[in-house]
Design a protein around this motif. Structure first.
Motif, PDB file in Angstrom:
ATOM      1  N   TYR A   8       0.794  -1.426   0.048  1.00 35.72           N
ATOM      2  CA  TYR A   8       0.083   0.043   0.029  1.00 35.72           C
ATOM      3  C   TYR A   8       0.818   1.043   0.033  1.00 35.72           C
ATOM      4  N   GLU A   9       0.612   2.070  -1.011  1.00 37.49           N
ATOM      5  CA  GLU A   9       1.318   3.401  -0.922  1.00 37.49           C
ATOM      6  C   GLU A   9       0.779   4.682  -1.015  1.00 37.49           C
ATOM      7  N   LEU A  10       0.926   5.370  -0.025  1.00 38.64           N
ATOM      8  CA  LEU A  10       0.288   6.930   0.168  1.00 38.64           C
ATOM      9  C   LEU A  10       1.480   7.847  -0.517  1.00 38.64           C
ATOM     10  N   ILE A  11       1.039   8.614  -1.353  1.00 41.54           N
ATOM     11  CA  ILE A  11       1.893   9.563  -1.970  1.00 41.54           C
ATOM     12  C   ILE A  11       1.198  10.867  -1.619  1.00 41.54           C
ATOM     13  N   MET A  12       2.024  11.866  -0.962  1.00 39.62           N
ATOM     14  CA  MET A  12       1.335  13.208  -0.730  1.00 39.62           C
ATOM     15  C   MET A  12       2.410  14.207  -1.122  1.00 39.62           C
ATOM     16  N   ASP A  13       1.802  15.100  -1.626  1.00 46.06           N
ATOM     17  CA  ASP A  13       2.401  16.620  -1.908  1.00 46.06           C
ATOM     18  C   ASP A  13       1.876  17.485  -1.017  1.00 46.06           C
ATOM     19  N   LEU A  14       2.674  18.197  -0.387  1.00 47.74           N
ATOM     20  CA  LEU A  14       1.975  19.328   0.458  1.00 47.74           C
ATOM     21  C   LEU A  14       2.598  20.723   0.464  1.00 47.74           C
ATOM     22  N   TYR A  15       1.677  21.789   0.086  1.00 43.43           N
ATOM     23  CA  TYR A  15       2.126  23.062  -0.364  1.00 43.43           C
ATOM     24  C   TYR A  15       1.942  23.888   0.718  1.00 43.43           C
ATOM     25  N   LEU A  35       4.548   9.488  13.311  1.00 45.62           N
ATOM     26  CA  LEU A  35       4.090   8.783  12.216  1.00 45.62           C
ATOM     27  C   LEU A  35       3.901   7.279  12.609  1.00 45.62           C
ATOM     28  N   CYS A  36       4.840   6.913  12.568  1.00 45.27           N
ATOM     29  CA  CYS A  36       5.168   5.483  12.880  1.00 45.27           C
ATOM     30  C   CYS A  36       4.365   4.924  14.176  1.00 45.27           C
ATOM     31  N   LYS A  37       4.256   5.743  15.142  1.00 50.31           N
ATOM     32  CA  LYS A  37       3.294   5.037  16.172  1.00 50.31           C
ATOM     33  C   LYS A  37       1.882   5.198  15.764  1.00 50.31           C
ATOM     34  N   LEU A  38       1.592   6.221  15.101  1.00 51.29           N
ATOM     35  CA  LEU A  38       0.302   6.345  14.470  1.00 51.29           C
ATOM     36  C   LEU A  38      -0.306   5.276  13.668  1.00 51.29           C
ATOM     37  N   ILE A  39       0.617   4.853  12.737  1.00 54.60           N
ATOM     38  CA  ILE A  39       0.156   3.787  11.773  1.00 54.60           C
ATOM     39  C   ILE A  39       0.651   2.489  12.220  1.00 54.60           C
ATOM     40  N   LYS A  40       1.181   2.462  13.447  1.00 48.25           N
ATOM     41  CA  LYS A  40       1.776   1.005  14.001  1.00 48.25           C
ATOM     42  C   LYS A  40       2.819   0.522  13.191  1.00 48.25           C
ATOM     43  N   GLU A 101      -4.057  13.004   7.245  1.00 45.66           N
ATOM     44  CA  GLU A 101      -4.672  13.926   8.161  1.00 45.66           C
ATOM     45  C   GLU A 101      -3.360  14.356   8.994  1.00 45.66           C
ATOM     46  N   PHE A 102      -2.928  13.574   9.700  1.00 45.57           N
ATOM     47  CA  PHE A 102      -1.810  13.722  10.609  1.00 45.57           C
ATOM     48  C   PHE A 102      -0.676  14.474   9.778  1.00 45.57           C
ATOM     49  N   THR A 103      -0.190  14.100   8.571  1.00 46.99           N
ATOM     50  CA  THR A 103       0.873  14.768   7.945  1.00 46.99           C
ATOM     51  C   THR A 103       0.373  16.373   7.601  1.00 46.99           C
ATOM     52  N   LYS A 104      -0.900  16.215   7.039  1.00 43.61           N
ATOM     53  CA  LYS A 104      -1.255  17.763   6.650  1.00 43.61           C
ATOM     54  C   LYS A 104      -1.279  18.644   7.908  1.00 43.61           C
ATOM     55  N   LYS A 105      -1.658  18.027   8.875  1.00 45.03           N
ATOM     56  CA  LYS A 105      -1.840  19.068  10.088  1.00 45.03           C
ATOM     57  C   LYS A 105      -0.320  19.226  10.871  1.00 45.03           C
ATOM     58  N   PHE A 106       0.535  18.095  10.768  1.00 46.60           N
ATOM     59  CA  PHE A 106       2.021  18.513  11.200  1.00 46.60           C
ATOM     60  C   PHE A 106       2.399  19.422  10.492  1.00 46.60           C
ATOM     61  N   PHE A 107       2.429  19.471   9.093  1.00 48.52           N
ATOM     62  CA  PHE A 107       3.204  20.442   8.537  1.00 48.52           C
ATOM     63  C   PHE A 107       2.497  21.734   8.284  1.00 48.52           C
TER      64      PHE A 107
END
Length: 123
Positions: A8-15, A35-40, A101-107
């Motif tokens: 499974y691959e999630l590809i994210m571009d955040l601007y 992130l590693c903790k969140l997604i186990k 959602e975590f990534t978007k919020k973190f950055f």
């Protein structure tokens, strides 16, 4: 022949990310750890976080590589455009919506694009 899920691959571009976060090695390490903790996902080795590309404005910034027991998390951060480009690939299923959602919020990203791909093999 039969198809089988390989990963499974999630590809994210955040601007329009918070420039202080993408320029901070400490913050990027914190992102990977949380992130590693969140997604186990279990980390395999230390996070690689080199800063390079200083000769050209469009290549300057951090890159990260975190091997996980089921594959890897990679990221590239542009200081010129305050953007983050992150991939999470794993053979183990994870909650891609939580990760995004975590990534978007973190950055603190104001604009994002994402794709989620289920990788398959033919056997």
């Amino acid at each position: 022949m039969k198809e089988k899920v390989y990963g499974y691959e999630l590809i994210m571009d955040l601007y329009q990310c918070d420039p202080r976060i993408i320029r901070s090695k400490k913050s990027l390490q914190q992102y990977v750890d949380e992130l590693c903790k969140l997604i186990k996902m279990k980390k395999y080795g230390k996070t690689l976080l080199p800063h390079f590309g200083d000769k050209r404005p469009y290549t300057k910034g951090y890159s990260l590589v975190q091997l996980i027991e089921t594959s890897s998390i990679t990221g590239h951060f542009s200081e010129l455009w305050n953007s983050a480009h992150i991939n999470i690939f794993s053979c183990k299923k994870y909650d891609d919506k939580k990760a995004f959602e975590f990534t978007k919020k973190f950055f603190k990203s104001k604009r994002t694009k994402k794709r989620f791909i289920i990788r398959k093999v033919v056997i």
